[in-house]
Design an enzyme around this catalytic site. Structure first.
Site, PDB file in Angstrom:
ATOM      1  N   HIS A  27     -24.297  22.100 -11.318  1.00 50.28           N
ATOM      2  CA  HIS A  27     -23.323  22.463 -12.355  1.00 50.28           C
ATOM      3  C   HIS A  27     -23.943  22.418 -13.750  1.00 50.28           C
ATOM      4  CE1 HIS A  27     -19.726  21.441  -9.468  1.00 50.28           C
ATOM      5  NE2 HIS A  27     -20.397  22.521  -9.111  1.00 50.28           N
ATOM      6  N   ASN A  47     -12.871  30.185  -2.339  1.00 42.18           N
ATOM      7  CA  ASN A  47     -13.705  31.342  -2.704  1.00 42.18           C
ATOM      8  C   ASN A  47     -12.961  32.451  -3.436  1.00 42.18           C
ATOM      9  OD1 ASN A  47     -16.142  30.400  -1.508  1.00 42.18           O
ATOM     10  ND2 ASN A  47     -15.324  30.922   0.514  1.00 42.18           N
ATOM     11  N   ARG A  68     -24.376  28.969  -5.811  1.00 39.76           N
ATOM     12  CA  ARG A  68     -23.122  28.507  -5.208  1.00 39.76           C
ATOM     13  C   ARG A  68     -22.860  29.177  -3.851  1.00 39.76           C
ATOM     14  NH1 ARG A  68     -17.131  29.513  -6.694  1.00 39.76           N
ATOM     15  NH2 ARG A  68     -16.094  27.605  -5.983  1.00 39.76           N
ATOM     16  N   HIS A 120     -21.789  27.251  -0.410  1.00 37.07           N
ATOM     17  CA  HIS A 120     -20.588  27.576   0.366  1.00 37.07           C
ATOM     18  C   HIS A 120     -20.942  28.133   1.740  1.00 37.07           C
ATOM     19  CE1 HIS A 120     -17.235  27.553  -2.900  1.00 37.07           C
ATOM     20  NE2 HIS A 120     -18.087  26.573  -3.054  1.00 37.07           N
TER      21      HIS A 120
HETATM   22  C1  HEM Z   1     -19.815  18.044  -5.103  1.00 37.74           C
HETATM   23  C2  HEM Z   1     -18.853  18.863  -4.756  1.00 37.74           C
HETATM   24  C3  HEM Z   1     -18.607  20.159  -5.468  1.00 37.74           C
HETATM   25  C4  HEM Z   1     -17.418  20.600  -5.933  1.00 37.74           C
HETATM   26  C5  HEM Z   1     -16.091  19.879  -5.825  1.00 37.74           C
HETATM   27  C6  HEM Z   1     -17.656  21.867  -6.568  1.00 37.74           C
HETATM   28  C7  HEM Z   1     -16.690  22.645  -7.142  1.00 37.74           C
HETATM   29  C8  HEM Z   1     -16.930  23.767  -7.903  1.00 37.74           C
HETATM   30  C9  HEM Z   1     -15.929  24.531  -8.567  1.00 37.74           C
HETATM   31  C10 HEM Z   1     -14.427  24.257  -8.507  1.00 37.74           C
HETATM   32  C11 HEM Z   1     -16.536  25.514  -9.256  1.00 37.74           C
HETATM   33  C12 HEM Z   1     -15.870  26.559 -10.149  1.00 37.74           C
HETATM   34  C13 HEM Z   1     -15.183  27.601  -9.291  1.00 37.74           C
HETATM   35  C14 HEM Z   1     -14.203  28.423 -10.084  1.00 37.74           C
HETATM   36  O1  HEM Z   1     -13.458  27.858 -10.881  1.00 37.74           O
HETATM   37  O2  HEM Z   1     -14.165  29.670  -9.863  1.00 37.74           O
HETATM   38  C15 HEM Z   1     -17.940  25.396  -9.008  1.00 37.74           C
HETATM   39  C16 HEM Z   1     -18.898  26.230  -9.540  1.00 37.74           C
HETATM   40  C17 HEM Z   1     -20.228  26.147  -9.206  1.00 37.74           C
HETATM   41  N1  HEM Z   1     -20.774  25.302  -8.270  1.00 37.74           N
HETATM   42 FE1  HEM Z   1     -19.918  23.697  -7.446  1.00 37.74          FE
HETATM   43  N2  HEM Z   1     -18.977  22.169  -6.479  1.00 37.74           N
HETATM   44  C18 HEM Z   1     -19.602  21.161  -5.800  1.00 37.74           C
HETATM   45  C19 HEM Z   1     -20.918  21.127  -5.426  1.00 37.74           C
HETATM   46  C20 HEM Z   1     -21.812  22.145  -5.649  1.00 37.74           C
HETATM   47  C21 HEM Z   1     -23.098  22.269  -5.018  1.00 37.74           C
HETATM   48  C22 HEM Z   1     -23.607  21.335  -3.931  1.00 37.74           C
HETATM   49  C23 HEM Z   1     -23.687  23.380  -5.540  1.00 37.74           C
HETATM   50  C24 HEM Z   1     -25.022  24.000  -5.220  1.00 37.74           C
HETATM   51  C25 HEM Z   1     -25.940  23.454  -4.460  1.00 37.74           C
HETATM   52  C26 HEM Z   1     -22.768  23.931  -6.508  1.00 37.74           C
HETATM   53  C27 HEM Z   1     -23.018  25.008  -7.322  1.00 37.74           C
HETATM   54  C28 HEM Z   1     -22.112  25.558  -8.199  1.00 37.74           C
HETATM   55  C29 HEM Z   1     -22.454  26.563  -9.190  1.00 37.74           C
HETATM   56  C30 HEM Z   1     -23.863  27.048  -9.514  1.00 37.74           C
HETATM   57  C31 HEM Z   1     -21.264  26.955  -9.796  1.00 37.74           C
HETATM   58  C32 HEM Z   1     -21.077  28.050 -10.860  1.00 37.74           C
HETATM   59  C33 HEM Z   1     -20.903  29.383 -10.118  1.00 37.74           C
HETATM   60  C34 HEM Z   1     -20.741  30.594 -11.014  1.00 37.74           C
HETATM   61  O3  HEM Z   1     -20.813  30.497 -12.230  1.00 37.74           O
HETATM   62  O4  HEM Z   1     -20.499  31.691 -10.446  1.00 37.74           O
HETATM   63  N3  HEM Z   1     -21.640  23.181  -6.520  1.00 37.74           N
HETATM   64  N4  HEM Z   1     -18.148  24.330  -8.174  1.00 37.74           N
END
Ligand code: HEM
Length: 343
Positions: free
Chosen positions: A202, A103, A71, A75
């Site tokens: 995800h 973030n 992630r 970002h």
């Molecule tokens: C399509 C649009 C996307 C949205 C709206 C989105 C949104 C989010 C949100 C809201 C979270 C949880 C954050 C939290 O509640 O603290 C999350 C987690 C995550 N996102 Fe996305 N995301 C998107 C695309 C992506 C992309 C493109 C990647 C990587 C290439 C990605 C990788 C991740 C990962 C691996 C997590 C888990 C992080 C952790 O456990 O620390 N996301 N995302």
């Protein structure tokens, strides 16, 4: 494959890869003018092994580490390009991306990048950029979690500055619908296929209740839960995230295989078990996104192939030319501030 076996495979492959990388350099220079898979082969031959070792060690300590690293790369790249801008700490007179809403209390993995950077500064001072560390760590995070391997392109420069507002403007919201997601990806040169393939990230990791609570009780101010949530899953999530509960409680993004990089995420979406609104809409909105969800849910190889090609695209967003950036000594502080002994 177990992550230990994957590490051994990486070592066995490294000699072949070094030779192949030298041969590929000409081709890659044509395809991506500023990045090069062999960039550190002579400048810092152990660079990629050090990054891999750091990611492997981190995931032994914390099963969530790969997700957080992946992630961080997303970002980084969406905000002013892949330039390590999201690693900069706030300091007097400077508010960066870390405390911006997308973030704050959410982005993690910074200490892992610090550890890797320290080892790289010991091995090859002033040579490996923080943005490259994040890009390589994201690749290793995916591979060591069971996902595909690819040759990561390198040679990024680190940003001199950034802003909190840039993160707010560029990082898509979990409340976005499909047209909004596509618009936000288009803004950085990515398309709807990239939205669906990269959302497959995800398949690992965790989200806070604050990121999806509205869906559980009051979707779109309707006073009702999101009707696309499968009813047992909804009950489970309501139990985890009570209406007036702590928004920092968490749930797995892929409840079935939360630490394995596979195509389970797309099967979850088909079963009404997408955690974020922005996840589930890929399946509930007819058109291209739905077709891709159907494809990836049944064909993991197609998902892995498209995921790698979208990652390569994302990883090359607005790479900085020489004078636009630097090789930071400390990923948290620009060199000009570091030199002054600033905070
Ligand atoms: C399509 C649009 C996307 C949205 C709206 C989105 C949104 C989010 C949100 C809201 C979270 C949880 C954050 C939290 O509640 O603290 C999350 C987690 C995550 N996102 Fe996305 N995301 C998107 C695309 C992506 C992309 C493109 C990647 C990587 C290439 C990605 C990788 C991740 C990962 C691996 C997590 C888990 C992080 C952790 O456990 O620390 N996301 N995302």
């Amino acid at each position: 494959m177990h992550s230990g076996d994957r590490m051994r495979c990486l070592t066995r492959c490294s000699i072949f890869k070094a030779v192949a990388a030298m041969m590929l350099v000409v081709v890659v220079k044509i395809c991506a003018a500023e990045l090069d898979v062999a960039y550190y082969d002579f400048r810092c031959p152990d660079a990629l092994a050090i990054v891999q070792g750091g990611v492997h060690a981190a995931m032994q300590r914390d099963a969530r580490a790969p997700a957080s690293l992946l992630r961080l790369h997303f970002h980084d790249c969406f905000v002013n390009g892949c330039d390590g801008s999201n690693l900069l700490d706030d300091r007097p007179g400077f508010v960066g991306e870390k405390t911006a809403a997308p973030n704050l209390n959410s982005a993690r993995g910074f200490e892992i990048i610090d550890e890797i950077k320290q080892q790289l500064e010991d091995a090859c001072p002033k040579t490996v950029s923080c943005a490259d560390i994040v890009a390589a760590a994201a690749r290793d995070a995916v591979f060591l979690s069971g996902g595909p391997f690819w040759d990561v392109e390198l040679g990024r420069r680190d940003a001199l500055t950034t802003s909190s507002q840039a993160a707010v403007n560029s990082i898509p919201s979990p409340r976005f619908n499909v047209p909004q997601l596509i618009k936000s990806f288009n803004a950085v040169g990515l398309d709807k296929k990239d939205v669906v393939a990269l959302s497959g990230s995800h398949t690992i990791g965790i989200a806070r209740c604050a990121s999806f609570q509205a869906r559980l009780y009051n979707q779109g101010n309707s006073g009702r839960p999101d009707s696309s949530l499968e009813k047992h899953y909804l009950a489970e999530l309501q139990n985890r995230c009570p209406q007036s509960g702590d928004g920092n409680q968490t749930a797995f993004l892929d409840p079935c295989t939360p630490t394995t990089f596979d195509n389970q995420y797309y099967k979850d979406l088909q079963a009404g078990r997408g955690l974020l609104f922005s996840d589930e809409v890929l399946e509930t909105t007819s058109g291209t996104t739905l077709k891709l969800v159907e494809l990836y849910a049944t064909d993991q190889t197609a998902f892995f192939t498209d995921f790698v090609s979208s990652m390569l695209k994302m990883a090359s967003i607005h790479v900085k030319a020489d004078s636009e950036g630097e090789i930071r000594r400390n990923c948290r502080i620009p060199n000009s501030v570091n030199a002054k002994g600033g905070t």
